[in-house]
Design a protein around this motif. Structure first.
Motif, PDB file in Angstrom:
ATOM      1  N   ILE A   3       0.895  -0.706  -0.069  1.00 50.66           N
ATOM      2  CA  ILE A   3      -0.154   0.387   0.121  1.00 50.66           C
ATOM      3  C   ILE A   3       0.876   1.681  -0.315  1.00 50.66           C
ATOM      4  CG2 ILE A   3      -1.528   1.049   1.438  1.00 50.66           C
ATOM      5  CD1 ILE A   3      -2.679  -0.887   2.587  1.00 50.66           C
ATOM      6  N   VAL A   4       0.463   2.301  -0.991  1.00 50.02           N
ATOM      7  CA  VAL A   4       0.924   3.834  -0.669  1.00 50.02           C
ATOM      8  C   VAL A   4      -0.245   4.420   0.249  1.00 50.02           C
ATOM      9  CG1 VAL A   4       2.180   5.130  -2.621  1.00 50.02           C
ATOM     10  CG2 VAL A   4       2.253   2.711  -3.038  1.00 50.02           C
ATOM     11  N   THR A   5       0.381   5.269   0.715  1.00 47.83           N
ATOM     12  CA  THR A   5      -0.270   6.752   1.559  1.00 47.83           C
ATOM     13  C   THR A   5       1.142   7.961   1.674  1.00 47.83           C
ATOM     14  OG1 THR A   5      -1.282   6.797   2.704  1.00 47.83           O
ATOM     15  CG2 THR A   5       0.273   5.888   3.716  1.00 47.83           C
ATOM     16  N   SER A   6       0.730   8.802   2.283  1.00 48.16           N
ATOM     17  CA  SER A   6       0.867   9.754   2.583  1.00 48.16           C
ATOM     18  C   SER A   6       1.649  10.191   3.787  1.00 48.16           C
ATOM     19  CB  SER A   6       1.348  11.308   1.722  1.00 48.16           C
ATOM     20  OG  SER A   6       0.040  11.378   2.878  1.00 48.16           O
ATOM     21  N   GLN A   7       3.105  10.953   5.140  1.00 49.87           N
ATOM     22  CA  GLN A   7       2.579  10.671   5.635  1.00 49.87           C
ATOM     23  C   GLN A   7       2.234  11.560   6.960  1.00 49.87           C
ATOM     24  OE1 GLN A   7       7.014  11.661   6.084  1.00 49.87           O
ATOM     25  NE2 GLN A   7       8.289  10.308   5.507  1.00 49.87           N
ATOM     26  N   ILE A   8       1.605  12.647   5.564  1.00 50.16           N
ATOM     27  CA  ILE A   8       0.782  13.546   6.452  1.00 50.16           C
ATOM     28  C   ILE A   8      -0.994  13.538   6.374  1.00 50.16           C
ATOM     29  CG2 ILE A   8       2.300  15.301   5.996  1.00 50.16           C
ATOM     30  CD1 ILE A   8       0.460  15.725   3.408  1.00 50.16           C
ATOM     31  N   GLU A   9      -1.454  12.236   6.252  1.00 50.05           N
ATOM     32  CA  GLU A   9      -2.795  11.828   5.643  1.00 50.05           C
ATOM     33  C   GLU A   9      -3.251  11.744   7.250  1.00 50.05           C
ATOM     34  OE1 GLU A   9      -4.397  10.796   2.823  1.00 50.05           O
ATOM     35  OE2 GLU A   9      -2.851  11.164   1.932  1.00 50.05           O
ATOM     36  N   HIS A  10      -4.657  11.839   7.422  1.00 51.98           N
ATOM     37  CA  HIS A  10      -5.439  12.213   8.609  1.00 51.98           C
ATOM     38  C   HIS A  10      -4.880  10.404   9.453  1.00 51.98           C
ATOM     39  CE1 HIS A  10      -8.915  12.392  11.356  1.00 51.98           C
ATOM     40  NE2 HIS A  10      -8.954  13.212  11.179  1.00 51.98           N
ATOM     41  N   LYS A  11      -4.699  10.913  10.573  1.00 52.94           N
ATOM     42  CA  LYS A  11      -4.686   9.248  11.455  1.00 52.94           C
ATOM     43  C   LYS A  11      -6.163   9.056  11.226  1.00 52.94           C
ATOM     44  CE  LYS A  11      -1.718  10.517  14.609  1.00 52.94           C
ATOM     45  NZ  LYS A  11       0.157   9.610  14.454  1.00 52.94           N
ATOM     46  N   ALA A  12      -6.941   8.702  10.945  1.00 53.44           N
ATOM     47  CA  ALA A  12      -7.852   7.425  10.160  1.00 53.44           C
ATOM     48  C   ALA A  12      -7.777   7.228   9.077  1.00 53.44           C
ATOM     49  CB  ALA A  12      -9.635   8.412   9.552  1.00 53.44           C
ATOM     50  N   VAL A  13      -6.828   7.269   8.127  1.00 53.42           N
ATOM     51  CA  VAL A  13      -5.613   6.945   7.211  1.00 53.42           C
ATOM     52  C   VAL A  13      -4.693   6.419   8.186  1.00 53.42           C
ATOM     53  CG1 VAL A  13      -4.390   6.891   5.487  1.00 53.42           C
ATOM     54  CG2 VAL A  13      -6.478   8.038   5.622  1.00 53.42           C
ATOM     55  N   LEU A  14      -3.711   7.064   8.471  1.00 50.78           N
ATOM     56  CA  LEU A  14      -2.667   6.001   8.922  1.00 50.78           C
ATOM     57  C   LEU A  14      -3.014   5.679  10.256  1.00 50.78           C
ATOM     58  CD1 LEU A  14      -0.592   9.879   9.582  1.00 50.78           C
ATOM     59  CD2 LEU A  14      -0.076   7.784   8.038  1.00 50.78           C
ATOM     60  N   ASP A  15      -3.487   5.444  11.167  1.00 51.05           N
ATOM     61  CA  ASP A  15      -3.825   4.533  12.199  1.00 51.05           C
ATOM     62  C   ASP A  15      -4.813   2.963  11.463  1.00 51.05           C
ATOM     63  OD1 ASP A  15      -2.900   5.891  13.932  1.00 51.05           O
ATOM     64  OD2 ASP A  15      -4.336   6.179  14.665  1.00 51.05           O
ATOM     65  N   THR A  16      -5.638   3.845  10.239  1.00 46.11           N
ATOM     66  CA  THR A  16      -5.365   1.924   9.261  1.00 46.11           C
ATOM     67  C   THR A  16      -4.751   1.353   8.508  1.00 46.11           C
ATOM     68  OG1 THR A  16      -7.891   3.148   9.443  1.00 46.11           O
ATOM     69  CG2 THR A  16      -7.280   1.448   8.226  1.00 46.11           C
ATOM     70  N   VAL A  17      -3.908   2.144   8.409  1.00 51.70           N
ATOM     71  CA  VAL A  17      -3.117   1.104   7.281  1.00 51.70           C
ATOM     72  C   VAL A  17      -1.264   0.709   8.708  1.00 51.70           C
ATOM     73  CG1 VAL A  17      -3.064   2.874   4.897  1.00 51.70           C
ATOM     74  CG2 VAL A  17      -1.246   3.728   6.704  1.00 51.70           C
ATOM     75  N   LEU A  18      -1.765   1.128   9.098  1.00 53.87           N
ATOM     76  CA  LEU A  18      -0.616   0.373  10.126  1.00 53.87           C
ATOM     77  C   LEU A  18      -1.451  -0.181  10.704  1.00 53.87           C
ATOM     78  CD1 LEU A  18       1.840   0.673  12.273  1.00 53.87           C
ATOM     79  CD2 LEU A  18       0.228   2.066  13.894  1.00 53.87           C
ATOM     80  N   GLN A  19      -2.593  -0.718  10.860  1.00 55.22           N
ATOM     81  CA  GLN A  19      -2.550  -1.641  11.249  1.00 55.22           C
ATOM     82  C   GLN A  19      -2.881  -2.716   9.764  1.00 55.22           C
ATOM     83  OE1 GLN A  19      -5.866  -3.400  10.202  1.00 55.22           O
ATOM     84  NE2 GLN A  19      -6.018  -5.618  11.432  1.00 55.22           N
ATOM     85  N   LEU A  20      -3.166  -2.343   9.455  1.00 54.70           N
ATOM     86  CA  LEU A  20      -2.808  -3.566   7.772  1.00 54.70           C
ATOM     87  C   LEU A  20      -1.434  -3.608   8.117  1.00 54.70           C
ATOM     88  CD1 LEU A  20      -5.216  -1.388   5.678  1.00 54.70           C
ATOM     89  CD2 LEU A  20      -5.676  -4.340   6.356  1.00 54.70           C
ATOM     90  N   GLU A  21      -0.380  -3.064   7.565  1.00 53.93           N
ATOM     91  CA  GLU A  21       0.923  -3.160   8.271  1.00 53.93           C
ATOM     92  C   GLU A  21       1.323  -4.473   9.182  1.00 53.93           C
ATOM     93  OE1 GLU A  21       4.627  -0.377   7.766  1.00 53.93           O
ATOM     94  OE2 GLU A  21       3.885  -0.241   9.378  1.00 53.93           O
ATOM     95  N   GLN A  22       0.913  -4.333  10.042  1.00 55.64           N
ATOM     96  CA  GLN A  22       1.039  -5.051  11.300  1.00 55.64           C
ATOM     97  C   GLN A  22       0.326  -6.555  11.289  1.00 55.64           C
ATOM     98  OE1 GLN A  22      -1.081  -3.313  14.646  1.00 55.64           O
ATOM     99  NE2 GLN A  22       0.857  -1.655  15.413  1.00 55.64           N
ATOM    100  N   ALA A  23      -0.253  -6.328   9.984  1.00 58.02           N
ATOM    101  CA  ALA A  23      -0.921  -7.908   9.647  1.00 58.02           C
ATOM    102  C   ALA A  23      -0.532  -8.366   8.238  1.00 58.02           C
ATOM    103  CB  ALA A  23      -2.266  -7.500   9.552  1.00 58.02           C
ATOM    104  N   GLY A  24       0.749  -8.076   7.828  1.00 55.91           N
ATOM    105  CA  GLY A  24       1.777  -8.339   7.434  1.00 55.91           C
ATOM    106  C   GLY A  24       1.677  -7.653   5.955  1.00 55.91           C
TER     107      GLY A  24
END
Length: 386
Positions: free
Chosen positions: A96-117
């Motif tokens: 997944i590609v996103t940015s460092q300046i997204e809202h936390k609703a995106v950043l925290d969601t992709v973090l959860q997906l990152e933790q899932a692999g």
């Protein structure tokens, strides 16, 4: 006497427009349109369903979508979660590609997906607070299946060229998601033309009620998207739960009003922004973050590199933000400003002022006096003139 501070935090939330409130009230109480929209066997439910579908069409009309492409949610946070988790659900790995300046609703969601692999690339903004199409293009990999880049940054007001980014993403074969919570009603959005597959919206940023939002689901995304809330198969099986008719019609009315008032509001708020910046021009060391290039007129991020404002004192006169509302309970400096290259100290000397439908010229003048007073360590009345 109303001793509340002047409101300059429209990016956090907007008051519900009185015209929207009236429409919502008509869906409450025994004499109103209170039926369950899923109860199709009688007129109460049928009338509620008609109201829901009218609102769906109103939201779609503002953003250039078809009504059947709009899925109701509880707000942009849920829309972001449904979009990102819904596309990633069931996949093994991927990128997944996103940015460092997204809202936390995106950043925290992709973090959860990152933790899932899932592997995640978080792109840095340019010096002006934007994510360039070329930067996204360079980050794409063979296993990239999803890109999420916001339309308007909630702290800076900067605007990304999501149409150009979406074109690169579509050519690659991945899915494009855009968080447009800060863009709806402020920019012309045309999902008939833009190569965007998923887009998130929230009513309370557009003078509608809190607790209701929507996700645009385009043709490419629909077969890939999996529900994250189950129990009844509402919203085409993508989001179960009894529809809140009063909130939905409120969002529809708010989006319809935004379309009618768009040109008038854009001109007026642009003039107010100019008035504000003209009066602050004499403040030494003042920097407008993201002020160059495409931006909305409504939101300003101001860093005071000279004398720092006394934020506690200023808050007695102005309702402003020093970061986004999602970070306000944290003592940490804004992740957006740090990504922009500001030091933690400079980030803490930054104000976000956001203008809106009810901001008046005299509010601008009082805000400037209050800001200058907070810098000069003088009593507010002395700067205000009595």
């Amino acid at each position: 006497m109303n001793d509340l501070p002047l409101y300059f935090d429209y990016a956090a939330t907007t008051p519900v427009d009185e015209r929207v409130i009236q429409v919502m009230v008509e869906c409450l109480g025994a004499s109103g349109n209170f039926g369950n929209p899923a109860s199709g066997s009688h007129r109460y439910g049928q009338q509620a369903r008609l109201a829901v579908e009218q609102a769906r069409a109103q939201v779609a009309a503002l953003v250039g979508a078809d009504a059947e492409q709009i899925v109701w949610t509880s707000g942009a946070t849920e829309s972001n979660n449904l979009a990102l988790k819904g596309v990633a659900h069931g996949r093994q790995g991927g990128h997944i590609v996103t940015s460092q300046i997204e809202h936390k609703a995106v950043l925290d969601t992709v973090l959860q997906l990152e933790q899932a692999g899932v592997v995640v690339t978080r792109l840095a903004p340019d010096a002006h607070g934007r994510i360039s199409p070329q930067t996204v293009r360079n980050a794409l990999r063979d296993d990239t299946f999803l890109v999420s880049v916001m339309l308007v940054n909630n702290e800076l007001g900067t605007v990304n060229d999501v149409a150009a980014i979406g074109k690169a993403v579509r050519q690659h074969g991945a899915v494009m998601h855009v968080d447009a919570a800060q863009g709806a009603g402020k920019l012309i959005i045309d999902l008939q033309q833009w190569p965007v597959d998923l887009m998130s919206f929230s009513a309370h940023k557009v003078y509608g009620p809190k607790g209701i939002g929507a996700l645009y689901v385009g043709e490419r995304a629909r077969p890939l998207l999996q529900a994250q809330i189950h129990g009844g198969g509402h919203e085409g099986g993508l989001r179960s739960g009894t529809l809140a008719t009063h909130q939905i019609v409120g969002m529809g009315a708010a989006f319809a009003l935004a379309g009618v008032l768009h040109s008038e509001e854009l001109l007026r708020i642009g003039q107010l922004r100019g008035r504000l910046l003209e009066q602050l021009a004499e403040v030494p060391g003042l920097v407008i973050n993201g002020g160059r290039g495409p931006h909305i007129e409504h939101t300003l991020s101001l860093t005071f590199n000279g004398e720092s404002p006394n934020l506690e004192r200023l808050s007695e006169h102005l309702a402003f933000s020093s970061t986004s509302a999602c970070n306000s309970s944290s003592s940490q400096p804004s992740h957006v400003l740090l990504a922009l290259g500001l030091t933690p100290q400079a980030a803490r000397q930054t104000l976000r002022l956001s203008l809106g439908r009810y901001t008046q010229a005299q509010d601008i003048d009082q805000a400037v006096r209050a800001i200058k007073a907070s810098l000069q360590s003088q009593p507010f009345w002395a700067v205000a003139g009595g």
